[in-house]
Design a protein around this motif. Structure first.
Motif, PDB file in Angstrom:
ATOM      1  N   HIS A  74       3.010   9.270   5.851  1.00  0.00           N
ATOM      2  CA  HIS A  74       4.141   9.388   4.935  1.00  0.00           C
ATOM      3  C   HIS A  74       5.120   8.235   5.137  1.00  0.00           C
ATOM      4  N   HIS A  75       5.523   7.988   6.366  1.00  0.00           N
ATOM      5  CA  HIS A  75       6.348   6.823   6.704  1.00  0.00           C
ATOM      6  C   HIS A  75       5.482   5.873   7.512  1.00  0.00           C
ATOM      7  N   GLN A  76       5.211   4.742   6.926  1.00  0.00           N
ATOM      8  CA  GLN A  76       4.267   3.789   7.504  1.00  0.00           C
ATOM      9  C   GLN A  76       4.876   2.406   7.369  1.00  0.00           C
ATOM     10  N   ASP A  77       5.630   2.003   8.341  1.00  0.00           N
ATOM     11  CA  ASP A  77       6.374   0.753   8.239  1.00  0.00           C
ATOM     12  C   ASP A  77       5.560  -0.487   8.570  1.00  0.00           C
ATOM     13  N   ALA A  78       4.462  -0.333   9.254  1.00  0.00           N
ATOM     14  CA  ALA A  78       3.682  -1.490   9.690  1.00  0.00           C
ATOM     15  C   ALA A  78       2.518  -1.758   8.743  1.00  0.00           C
ATOM     16  N   TYR A  79       2.069  -3.002   8.752  1.00  0.00           N
ATOM     17  CA  TYR A  79       0.877  -3.388   8.002  1.00  0.00           C
ATOM     18  C   TYR A  79      -0.322  -3.124   8.900  1.00  0.00           C
ATOM     19  N   LEU A  80      -0.953  -1.999   8.708  1.00  0.00           N
ATOM     20  CA  LEU A  80      -2.015  -1.542   9.594  1.00  0.00           C
ATOM     21  C   LEU A  80      -3.351  -1.558   8.863  1.00  0.00           C
ATOM     22  N   PHE A  81      -4.433  -1.519   9.628  1.00  0.00           N
ATOM     23  CA  PHE A  81      -5.755  -1.370   9.041  1.00  0.00           C
ATOM     24  C   PHE A  81      -5.906   0.080   8.599  1.00  0.00           C
ATOM     25  N   THR A  82      -6.303   0.286   7.351  1.00  0.00           N
ATOM     26  CA  THR A  82      -6.220   1.612   6.739  1.00  0.00           C
ATOM     27  C   THR A  82      -7.497   2.078   6.048  1.00  0.00           C
ATOM     28  N   HIS A  83      -8.544   1.271   5.985  1.00  0.00           N
ATOM     29  CA  HIS A  83      -9.732   1.612   5.212  1.00  0.00           C
ATOM     30  C   HIS A  83     -10.985   1.634   6.083  1.00  0.00           C
ATOM     31  N   MET A  84     -11.966   2.450   5.650  1.00  0.00           N
ATOM     32  CA  MET A  84     -13.223   2.609   6.399  1.00  0.00           C
ATOM     33  C   MET A  84     -14.302   3.160   5.479  1.00  0.00           C
ATOM     34  N   TRP A  85     -15.524   3.242   5.997  1.00  0.00           N
ATOM     35  CA  TRP A  85     -16.579   4.036   5.363  1.00  0.00           C
ATOM     36  C   TRP A  85     -17.351   4.755   6.446  1.00  0.00           C
ATOM     37  N   CYS A  86     -18.095   5.788   6.027  1.00  0.00           N
ATOM     38  CA  CYS A  86     -18.965   6.508   6.959  1.00  0.00           C
ATOM     39  C   CYS A  86     -20.130   7.086   6.165  1.00  0.00           C
ATOM     40  N   GLU A  87     -21.075   7.650   6.896  1.00  0.00           N
ATOM     41  CA  GLU A  87     -22.213   8.313   6.258  1.00  0.00           C
ATOM     42  C   GLU A  87     -21.757   9.654   5.677  1.00  0.00           C
ATOM     43  N   SER A 100      -8.172  -3.719   6.216  1.00  0.00           N
ATOM     44  CA  SER A 100      -6.982  -3.653   5.377  1.00  0.00           C
ATOM     45  C   SER A 100      -7.292  -4.351   4.058  1.00  0.00           C
ATOM     46  N   VAL A 101      -6.348  -4.301   3.143  1.00  0.00           N
ATOM     47  CA  VAL A 101      -6.536  -4.852   1.806  1.00  0.00           C
ATOM     48  C   VAL A 101      -5.623  -6.064   1.638  1.00  0.00           C
ATOM     49  N   ASN A 102      -6.170  -7.164   1.181  1.00  0.00           N
ATOM     50  CA  ASN A 102      -5.454  -8.423   1.072  1.00  0.00           C
ATOM     51  C   ASN A 102      -4.171  -8.301   0.255  1.00  0.00           C
ATOM     52  N   GLY A 103      -3.060  -8.706   0.867  1.00  0.00           N
ATOM     53  CA  GLY A 103      -1.792  -8.814   0.166  1.00  0.00           C
ATOM     54  C   GLY A 103      -1.079  -7.521  -0.145  1.00  0.00           C
ATOM     55  N   MET A 104      -1.559  -6.398   0.361  1.00  0.00           N
ATOM     56  CA  MET A 104      -0.952  -5.127  -0.004  1.00  0.00           C
ATOM     57  C   MET A 104       0.042  -4.665   1.057  1.00  0.00           C
ATOM     58  N   ASN A 105       1.026  -3.908   0.614  1.00  0.00           N
ATOM     59  CA  ASN A 105       1.982  -3.332   1.557  1.00  0.00           C
ATOM     60  C   ASN A 105       1.515  -1.934   1.945  1.00  0.00           C
ATOM     61  N   PRO A 106       2.080  -1.339   2.981  1.00  0.00           N
ATOM     62  CA  PRO A 106       1.557  -0.063   3.481  1.00  0.00           C
ATOM     63  C   PRO A 106       1.728   1.110   2.522  1.00  0.00           C
TER      64      PRO A 106
END
Length: 188
Positions: A74-87, A100-106
């Motif tokens: 909900h409150h995410q002030d940092a530019y963190l890695f946020t994406h993944m995949w799994c089986e 993470s996604v290029n150029g995007m904010n959290p």
């Protein structure tokens, strides 16, 4: 949802009970037990998690379909890695990421996810089939949703941890501390 666990359930055929009897209604059944598909990733999510997910058929060099996820707080002030995949077998999810996604904010990319129709993606989003975004709620509700398209499989099978995924901006609007409303035509 606060534990960030996933389960696979059946979707029962809808029944209308003319007598309004609950026991006459079909119920969903658990097909795969709750599982933590993220492994040790995203430990920074401490409150009010945001999770978007989508299943796509095998893409690029993949041998099987994958469950794609984006994670946020909900409150995410940092530019963190946020994406993944799994089986899709939740008993053996084999999580891959995080990216993470290029150029995007959290606050733009980690609340919902869905497949973009292939023909539309080819015409307007350079063939990127996976859309994701976020609508910032709370006191920030005057801000509209964002929408971006990505294709993690274009960066490897799987992309290395820490990859910054290429994206196509479809819609983005005002976010606190970020640029004013922008709408882009991605036709090239």
């Amino acid at each position: 949802d606060v534990w960030n666990l996933l389960s696979k359930i059946s979707i029962p055929f809808p029944v209308i009970s003319s007598t309004k009897n609950l026991s006459a209604l079909n119920a969903a059944k658990n097909l795969q037990h709750f599982a933590d598909v993220k492994g040790d990733m995203f430990a920074w999510i401490e409150e009010m998690p945001r999770v978007g997910l989508e299943i796509l058929t095998a893409q690029g060099d993949q041998a099987s379909r994958k469950l794609y996820l984006c994670w946020g707080a909900h409150h995410q002030d940092a530019y963190l890695f946020t994406h993944m995949w799994c089986e899709t077998n939740l008993g053996y999810p084999e999580p891959k990421g995080s990216w993470s996604v290029n150029g995007m904010n959290p606050y733009n990319t980690n609340d919902y996810m869905f497949e973009v129709p292939g023909e539309w993606a080819e015409q307007f989003a350079d063939g990127l089939l996976l859309a994701m975004g976020r609508y910032r709620d709370d006191g920030w509700s005057r801000f509209r949703p964002s929408l971006f398209a990505i294709a993690p499989w274009n960066h490897g099978n799987p992309p290395p941890d820490g990859t910054i995924l290429e994206s196509i901006l479809l819609i983005v609007s005002t976010q606190a501390g970020f640029p004013a409303a922008q709408f882009f035509d991605n036709r090239r």
